[in-house]
Write a protein that holds these residues in place. Structure first.
Motif, PDB file in Angstrom:
ATOM      1  N   SER A 284      40.112  33.105  48.794  1.00  0.00           N
ATOM      2  CA  SER A 284      41.275  33.987  48.752  1.00  0.00           C
ATOM      3  C   SER A 284      41.567  34.602  47.391  1.00  0.00           C
ATOM      4  O   SER A 284      42.326  35.562  47.299  1.00  0.00           O
ATOM      5  CB  SER A 284      42.520  33.224  49.237  1.00  0.00           C
ATOM      6  N   SER A 285      40.981  34.058  46.324  1.00  0.00           N
ATOM      7  CA  SER A 285      41.317  34.596  45.005  1.00  0.00           C
ATOM      8  C   SER A 285      40.219  34.274  43.991  1.00  0.00           C
ATOM      9  O   SER A 285      39.272  33.556  44.304  1.00  0.00           O
ATOM     10  CB  SER A 285      42.643  33.988  44.517  1.00  0.00           C
TER      11      SER A 285
ATOM     12  N   ASP B 214      41.052  39.289  43.270  1.00  0.00           N
ATOM     13  CA  ASP B 214      40.439  39.135  44.588  1.00  0.00           C
ATOM     14  C   ASP B 214      39.115  38.379  44.427  1.00  0.00           C
ATOM     15  O   ASP B 214      38.502  38.450  43.363  1.00  0.00           O
ATOM     16  CB  ASP B 214      40.132  40.520  45.193  1.00  0.00           C
TER      17      ASP B 214
ATOM     18  N   ASP C 261      36.261  40.161  42.788  1.00  0.00           N
ATOM     19  CA  ASP C 261      36.269  40.369  41.330  1.00  0.00           C
ATOM     20  C   ASP C 261      35.245  39.461  40.652  1.00  0.00           C
ATOM     21  O   ASP C 261      34.659  39.836  39.630  1.00  0.00           O
ATOM     22  CB  ASP C 261      37.662  40.089  40.743  1.00  0.00           C
TER      23      ASP C 261
END
Lengths: 315, 315
Positions: free
Chosen positions: A33-34, A61, A64
């Motif tokens: 998720s991140s 994100d 990235d």
């Protein structure tokens, strides 16, 4: 080297922890998720503190991390079958940028080996996946050193959960369900143990071994494997085996006849009859007889060690 | 690669036999009295035919092989102690010509490691010696892959003759002299078995392991090892051990405390209690628990396999 780590389970976290001991810098980590990205090295404590508290590793994100500055992408997300996503796309992103990819994730290597090798051929980057087969045991590097054509077959125990269940059943005379519950309490088996006890995990590893040993002459996937698990083995079968000086183990094989995984009778003190969660692989060599390698086949630091050995080979 | 082979015992001959399978050409072979040299590849059958009939491998002096055209010198003459000659000079000749050297001979690596590393530093050539420790078992390549600093200790059985004698004594309840004579009949023990049964051979291998693991921080030789052999072990000691579920093996150790070799009690079904001439090494790793590697520790083709894997690493 600069490392981007995809996946922050036990393996991904251990890679982050151990990377500095090997002289590497982690420039990105991502979960589903991140992501946290920092070209000069992520703040590890802050990342895991955020993950503990809020469930996110960073403000970015996940994608990235794929665009970050790195030399090696470490793919340590959970193994998925079929299209092997999202692991496969992570590795593709690295190779298309001419970066290296090191996998602990078995999916892309067992389910899309042909695609993976095609991407590697077009890239300046190299793909390594020692950690996908047998945790800390240097199985693939031994094949590379011997030369795949010098090894005619691989056999052995490459799933610690199934081996724990079978060796406890034999040692204590207990039934499958009882020992499985015990293994779940100990964290040796998952809440849903199907992947391990049905033989899928071991089969993926022997599919990978077949892919490596066949040197591209044939590409294997899970569909090509004959797989039988251990759910239906009664305690009485282990008692009968013991009366004959034997025991039962979930044995995998990668031979010229293909990939097979299933419960097999082996002598009680045979090299393949390892106990507990231990793994072992036996190679038949062309000129040097049998070779056995055994050790811890799973675990965060153990698997991270294999990943970091792979990274070392890329320097 | 072009190979020059010094020594035509079982190991040297097996290298000559197997080299073409690995894509290499043998341009020179030498024993202690003569040499055959041919830049386009020696006539193997003619060389061994001459050796069988007249005792010479060719019309040249042994030194002619050192001056031959080659990429890798394979040093497979018998292990000697002290100055480790003539093996050491053979390797020096190769390194001074900026060629690689691959050793099966333990002498130069165990007795003159500092000198050997100094020569390698001044050379474009590289020194490899997997075949000197544990025959076909990929012991040194595993240390290289893990990184020496990731391995805190090595233990195990690295002399097949002593292990054969001890495992036969335990299995049959026979005395040392009886089993030794049997081993000599079978070709498992030499007419003069001292090198094996007094622990010297195993000690040299653990000295080499200590040299590799210490990464030059300290240089070990046989003088630094504490060594005890198996001649004085009575059959009754093995009986007593068996009553307790244990047995005796000639165990070597390379640890932070140095090098030790001697008879030790081990559980009968312990991983280290291998049978017959089999060898095993157990690594204590920093982050990945114990790792075991076992296989054939001696023999012509087995040792040649290790040599040819070393040659492969130099390409």
């Amino acid at each position: 080297m600069k490392l981007a780590i995809m996946g922050v389970g036990a393996v991904g976290r251990s890679v982050v922890d151990l990377a500095p001991d090997y002289g590497h810098v982690v420039t990105a980590v991502a979960d589903s998720s991140s992501a946290a990205v920092d070209p000069s090295g992520i703040d590890v404590d802050a990342v895991f503190d955020r993950k503990e508290r809020g469930g996110v590793v960073g403000s970015g994100d996940p994608e990235d991390a794929l665009d970050a500055e790195y030399d090696v992408l470490v793919e340590a997300t959970p193994t998925t079958l079929g299209d092997a996503e999202p692991g496969f796309s992570h590795v593709r992103a690295a190779l298309e940028r001419d970066r290296h990819a090191v996998l602990a994730n078995k999916g892309p290597v067992a389910e899309r080996y042909g695609d993976l090798m095609a991407l590697e051929r077009e890239s300046e980057g190299t793909v390594q996946f020692e950690a996908a087969v047998g945790g800390a045991i240097p199985i693939l590097s031994t094949i590379a050193d011997f030369g795949p054509s010098q090894i005619s077959a691989a056999r052995g125990v490459l799933n610690g959960t199934a081996n724990f269940v079978l060796s406890r059943m034999a040692a204590e005379g207990l039934g499958y369900e009882h020992v499985l519950a015990e293994a779940q309490d100990l964290g040796v088996a998952e809440a849903d143990p199907a992947f391990d006890v049905d033989g899928t995990d071991a089969a993926l590893k022997f599919v990978i071994l077949s892919n490596v040993l066949s040197q591209g002459e044939r590409v294997y996937s899970l569909e090509d494997a004959t797989v039988e698990g251990i759910r239906d083995i009664p305690a009485s079968a282990l008692d009968l085996a013991a009366e004959d000086g034997r025991t039962v183990r979930l044995i995998g094989e990668a031979t010229a006849d293909g990939v097979r995984v299933g419960p097999r009778l082996v002598p009680q003190h045979d090299a393949l009859a390892v106990s507990g969660t231990r793994n072992i692989v036996q190679f038949e060599t062309v000129n040097a007889g049998q070779l056995h390698l055994s050790g811890r086949g799973a675990g965060g630091p153990e698997t991270a060690t294999a990943i970091l050995s792979d990274v070392g080979r890329l320097e």
